[in-house]
Design a protein around this motif. Structure first.
Motif, PDB file in Angstrom:
ATOM      1  N   UNK A 161       0.826  -1.203   0.000  1.00  0.00           N
ATOM      2  CA  UNK A 161       0.000   0.000   0.000  1.00  0.00           C
ATOM      3  C   UNK A 161       0.865   1.262   0.000  1.00  0.00           C
ATOM      4  N   UNK A 162       1.851   1.324   0.882  1.00  0.00           N
ATOM      5  CA  UNK A 162       2.690   2.520   1.003  1.00  0.00           C
ATOM      6  C   UNK A 162       3.470   2.788  -0.274  1.00  0.00           C
ATOM      7  N   UNK A 163       3.994   1.724  -0.883  1.00  0.00           N
ATOM      8  CA  UNK A 163       4.754   1.873  -2.123  1.00  0.00           C
ATOM      9  C   UNK A 163       3.859   2.374  -3.250  1.00  0.00           C
ATOM     10  N   UNK A 164       2.688   1.775  -3.400  1.00  0.00           N
ATOM     11  CA  UNK A 164       1.762   2.179  -4.458  1.00  0.00           C
ATOM     12  C   UNK A 164       1.279   3.612  -4.246  1.00  0.00           C
ATOM     13  N   UNK A 165       1.018   3.972  -2.997  1.00  0.00           N
ATOM     14  CA  UNK A 165       0.551   5.332  -2.668  1.00  0.00           C
ATOM     15  C   UNK A 165       1.610   6.365  -3.068  1.00  0.00           C
ATOM     16  N   UNK A 166       2.852   6.091  -2.726  1.00  0.00           N
ATOM     17  CA  UNK A 166       3.933   7.035  -3.042  1.00  0.00           C
ATOM     18  C   UNK A 166       4.167   7.128  -4.546  1.00  0.00           C
ATOM     19  N   UNK A 167       4.017   6.002  -5.244  1.00  0.00           N
ATOM     20  CA  UNK A 167       4.189   6.017  -6.701  1.00  0.00           C
ATOM     21  C   UNK A 167       3.137   6.899  -7.364  1.00  0.00           C
ATOM     22  N   UNK A 168       1.925   6.916  -6.823  1.00  0.00           N
ATOM     23  CA  UNK A 168       0.850   7.710  -7.420  1.00  0.00           C
ATOM     24  C   UNK A 168       0.924   9.177  -7.018  1.00  0.00           C
ATOM     25  N   UNK A 169       1.164   9.452  -5.720  1.00  0.00           N
ATOM     26  CA  UNK A 169       1.064  10.821  -5.219  1.00  0.00           C
ATOM     27  C   UNK A 169       2.408  11.516  -5.014  1.00  0.00           C
ATOM     28  N   UNK A 170       3.477  10.743  -5.005  1.00  0.00           N
ATOM     29  CA  UNK A 170       4.800  11.353  -4.832  1.00  0.00           C
ATOM     30  C   UNK A 170       5.184  11.581  -3.375  1.00  0.00           C
ATOM     31  N   UNK A 171       4.359  11.163  -2.449  1.00  0.00           N
ATOM     32  CA  UNK A 171       4.689  11.296  -1.015  1.00  0.00           C
ATOM     33  C   UNK A 171       4.030  10.123  -0.283  1.00  0.00           C
ATOM     34  N   UNK A 172       4.524   9.852   0.910  1.00  0.00           N
ATOM     35  CA  UNK A 172       4.033   8.714   1.674  1.00  0.00           C
ATOM     36  C   UNK A 172       2.675   9.030   2.311  1.00  0.00           C
ATOM     37  N   UNK A 173       1.875   8.011   2.581  1.00  0.00           N
ATOM     38  CA  UNK A 173       0.563   8.256   3.222  1.00  0.00           C
ATOM     39  C   UNK A 173       0.697   8.875   4.621  1.00  0.00           C
ATOM     40  N   UNK A 174       1.777   8.523   5.323  1.00  0.00           N
ATOM     41  CA  UNK A 174       1.958   9.060   6.680  1.00  0.00           C
ATOM     42  C   UNK A 174       2.223  10.569   6.688  1.00  0.00           C
ATOM     43  N   UNK A 175       2.678  11.125   5.548  1.00  0.00           N
ATOM     44  CA  UNK A 175       2.970  12.561   5.487  1.00  0.00           C
ATOM     45  C   UNK A 175       1.693  13.404   5.522  1.00  0.00           C
ATOM     46  N   UNK A 176       0.532  12.755   5.327  1.00  0.00           N
ATOM     47  CA  UNK A 176      -0.734  13.485   5.370  1.00  0.00           C
ATOM     48  C   UNK A 176      -1.225  13.739   6.785  1.00  0.00           C
ATOM     49  N   UNK A 177      -0.639  13.035   7.742  1.00  0.00           N
ATOM     50  CA  UNK A 177      -1.105  13.161   9.130  1.00  0.00           C
ATOM     51  C   UNK A 177      -0.569  14.433   9.795  1.00  0.00           C
TER      52      UNK A 177
END
Length: 266
Positions: free
Chosen positions: A250-266
């Protein structure tokens, strides 16, 4: 611990809260919650089945299940009898019973107050301490007994049990938009929409202008982004909810799409 006594008889014992990896009910299942709670999440919301619940679930249902200890700390324990199509077809032929029409009722039926079904499940409990005593012949008899008891309770369940037709072709766009968060194979999605895998892929491309794999990945990531950014949910709580098997993928795919990690949204 999950212990399969016979091919279609399953005993579960879970000490701590646990998600089920399986998200498609392939065969009709008759279940009994001995202790603890079972949480079922479907498109209609969540249902909680507590200690003593007896329920019948129709085949080909998408559901996310969480097994949890009870309020008193007792571990989750359950018994499930899977009424597979082969057993039902044999029973149908032997007793000349057929579905007079398609089943259109509830996909989850609560049978908790049936004393005969309660006694039936009580009769299975000793086999979990001595599993070698439940022979294939006995398991077949217990399966037939379950079918008999269901028909005794409601003869109209013939439509539920003995409808052997394949799922009919349904609205693919509506179905996928409602069910994209379930982690099941493309072949299973195809079956649920009444299509062969090849037809499913062809129809999908026409409707969405994308392959199912690419569309599912993007749709799940967009939903995850919304839940984290707008609902303040944690990535560790979101990844499974939107249809990923593990946090790393999930984390890898998220970063590939958005350019940043999901945790950076918190």
């Amino acid at each position: 611990m999950i212990h399969r006594l016979q091919q279609n008889i399953l005993y579960s014992c879970v000490e701590h809260k646990k998600r089920s990896n399986e998200q498609l009910v392939v065969e009709h299942a008759l279940g009994y919650v001995v202790t603890g709670e079972s949480h079922f999440y479907t498109n209609q919301g969540m249902q909680i089945f507590g200690e003593g619940t007896i329920g019948l679930i129709r085949k080909n249902q998408l559901t996310k299940t969480v097994k949890a200890p009870g309020a008193d700390g007792a571990p989750f324990k359950s018994i499930n009898i899977f009424l597979d199509q082969h057993a039902l077809k044999r029973y149908s032929a032997e007793h000349n019973l057929h579905a007079p029409g398609r089943y259109t009722g509830e996909t989850m039926i609560n049978l908790s107050h049936d004393p005969f079904l309660k006694s039936y499940f009580d009769s299975l409990l000793p086999y979990f301490d001595q599993p070698d005593q439940l022979s294939p012949a006995l398991a077949e008899l217990k399966t037939k007994e379950a079918i008999e008891l269901l028909l005794r309770r409601d003869p109209k369940l013939k439509n539920f049990l003995f409808d052997f037709t394949e799922p009919f072709k349904i609205d693919l766009e509506a179905f996928m938009n409602q069910n994209f968060t379930y982690h099941v194979s493309l072949k299973q999605f195809a079956t649920l929409t009444g299509r062969s895998l090849a037809t499913f892929k062809r129809d999908f491309q026409k409707i969405f202008g994308s392959s199912p794999e690419k569309w599912l990945l993007k749709k799940r990531l967009e939903q995850a982004h919304f839940l984290i950014a707008q609902k303040n949910q944690r990535p560790t709580d979101v990844y499974h909810e939107v249809g990923f098997e593990n946090i790393s993928h999930f984390s890898t795919a998220f970063k590939n799409l958005y350019g940043y990690s999901p945790s950076s949204l918190l």
